[in-house]
Design a protein around this motif. Sequence first.
Motif, PDB file in Angstrom:
ATOM      1  N   ASP A  37      54.301 -20.107  46.205  1.00  0.00           N
ATOM      2  CA  ASP A  37      53.900 -19.597  44.899  1.00  0.00           C
ATOM      3  C   ASP A  37      53.081 -18.342  45.139  1.00  0.00           C
ATOM      4  O   ASP A  37      51.980 -18.414  45.681  1.00  0.00           O
ATOM      5  N   ILE A  38      53.640 -17.200  44.760  1.00  0.00           N
ATOM      6  CA  ILE A  38      52.985 -15.920  45.003  1.00  0.00           C
ATOM      7  C   ILE A  38      52.758 -15.231  43.669  1.00  0.00           C
ATOM      8  O   ILE A  38      53.711 -14.834  42.984  1.00  0.00           O
ATOM      9  N   GLU A  39      51.507 -15.140  43.282  1.00  0.00           N
ATOM     10  CA  GLU A  39      51.138 -14.501  42.008  1.00  0.00           C
ATOM     11  C   GLU A  39      51.898 -15.114  40.843  1.00  0.00           C
ATOM     12  O   GLU A  39      52.337 -14.410  39.924  1.00  0.00           O
ATOM     13  N   GLY A  40      52.071 -16.433  40.874  1.00  0.00           N
ATOM     14  CA  GLY A  40      52.752 -17.124  39.801  1.00  0.00           C
ATOM     15  C   GLY A  40      54.266 -17.119  39.885  1.00  0.00           C
ATOM     16  O   GLY A  40      54.934 -17.658  38.996  1.00  0.00           O
ATOM     17  N   VAL A  41      54.823 -16.542  40.944  1.00  0.00           N
ATOM     18  CA  VAL A  41      56.279 -16.497  41.130  1.00  0.00           C
ATOM     19  C   VAL A  41      56.671 -17.512  42.196  1.00  0.00           C
ATOM     20  O   VAL A  41      56.125 -17.484  43.309  1.00  0.00           O
ATOM     21  N   ARG A  42      57.600 -18.380  41.874  1.00  0.00           N
ATOM     22  CA  ARG A  42      58.067 -19.373  42.847  1.00  0.00           C
ATOM     23  C   ARG A  42      59.191 -18.774  43.688  1.00  0.00           C
ATOM     24  O   ARG A  42      60.157 -18.223  43.166  1.00  0.00           O
ATOM     25  N   ILE A  43      59.041 -18.897  44.997  1.00  0.00           N
ATOM     26  CA  ILE A  43      60.014 -18.376  45.953  1.00  0.00           C
ATOM     27  C   ILE A  43      60.420 -19.507  46.877  1.00  0.00           C
ATOM     28  O   ILE A  43      59.564 -20.212  47.427  1.00  0.00           O
ATOM     29  N   HIS A  44      61.716 -19.699  47.066  1.00  0.00           N
ATOM     30  CA  HIS A  44      62.225 -20.715  47.978  1.00  0.00           C
ATOM     31  C   HIS A  44      62.788 -20.015  49.216  1.00  0.00           C
ATOM     32  O   HIS A  44      63.634 -19.128  49.113  1.00  0.00           O
TER      33      HIS A  44
END
Length: 324
Positions: free
Chosen positions: A82-89
């Motif tokens: 979770d980076i600055e509210g963005v979910r990354i897989h």
Amino acid sequence: MKDNAVQPLVVPERVLPAPDHMSDLARSMLVLMDNPMKTPFPAVADIQGWRKYVDEVENSLSLEPLRKAMTPPGQFEVETLDIEGVRIHIVTPEGLDPDDRTVLFDMHGGALIFCGPYVVEMAKAVAARFKARVWTVDYRMPPEHPFPAALEDGRKAYRALLERRRPGEIVMHGLSAGGNLIPATLLKCRDEGMPLPAAMILQTPELDLTESGDSFRANAGVDNVLNSLMPVNLLYANGHDLADPYVSPLFADFTAGFPPTLLTAGTRDLFLSNAVRMHRALRAAGVPAELHVMEAAPHGNLPFTEECEAIDKDIRAFIRAHTC
């Protein structure tokens, strides 16, 4: 001034058989693949209607073959950030060389509104096909989050990846709607001074939301996967000009910088003109670009067929040639 008196070509009704020279699986997909968006779109302003529509399409039985296709065999390591509210897989396929630092930065397809529940499965398919580690962005989508929400999420994710990888280790990848969001995100990042990645792969890309290309009419009804998405395009754009390069990257200025790009499409693809015109626009700007067109393929390029694997092999070679 254009001559508006030129009469259009009238095409008679005809039957299009699956070509005999194609593999049995590819030929069956030309008959059995089904467009999940059969029901009429809601009115653009009907947000509740769009939410119901998206949920119904994603839960429909017509998506079952897609669900299966998005779950390739093999084992995958999946890490979620979770980076600055963005979910990354981050999806890593088994057997990957531990010294291989190449990353495919991916934004998933789905007509700009679908496939949120299947982000990881779609990333696994990308990782399996191209034998590479994938960073996929679980970006926000309409109806609740129209333009520019997805681009903002992509910008944050790309900036975070640049903190972990050199630009020469990054290849951007997008299929369908991802083929819109990936170049649009990069244009935004480029215009903010971020470095370009090593290369870009755009597959059957949704580059022109104005739908001005010839194939939007020539392949209407021929593409058995996709039809015009204009109501979705208007929902996504949220009042912005559809020809804005951040909305339709086909119309961008590529002379300001753009990475070597490989594009794919099919001869029955509704988005064929998008790939053809982008290829010419990039080459006109001096950007190295390749165009790979698959025989008889509709939107999506007949995934997991031997015809698709032949192009995937070229894409893997393209990735190796441009990364360091």
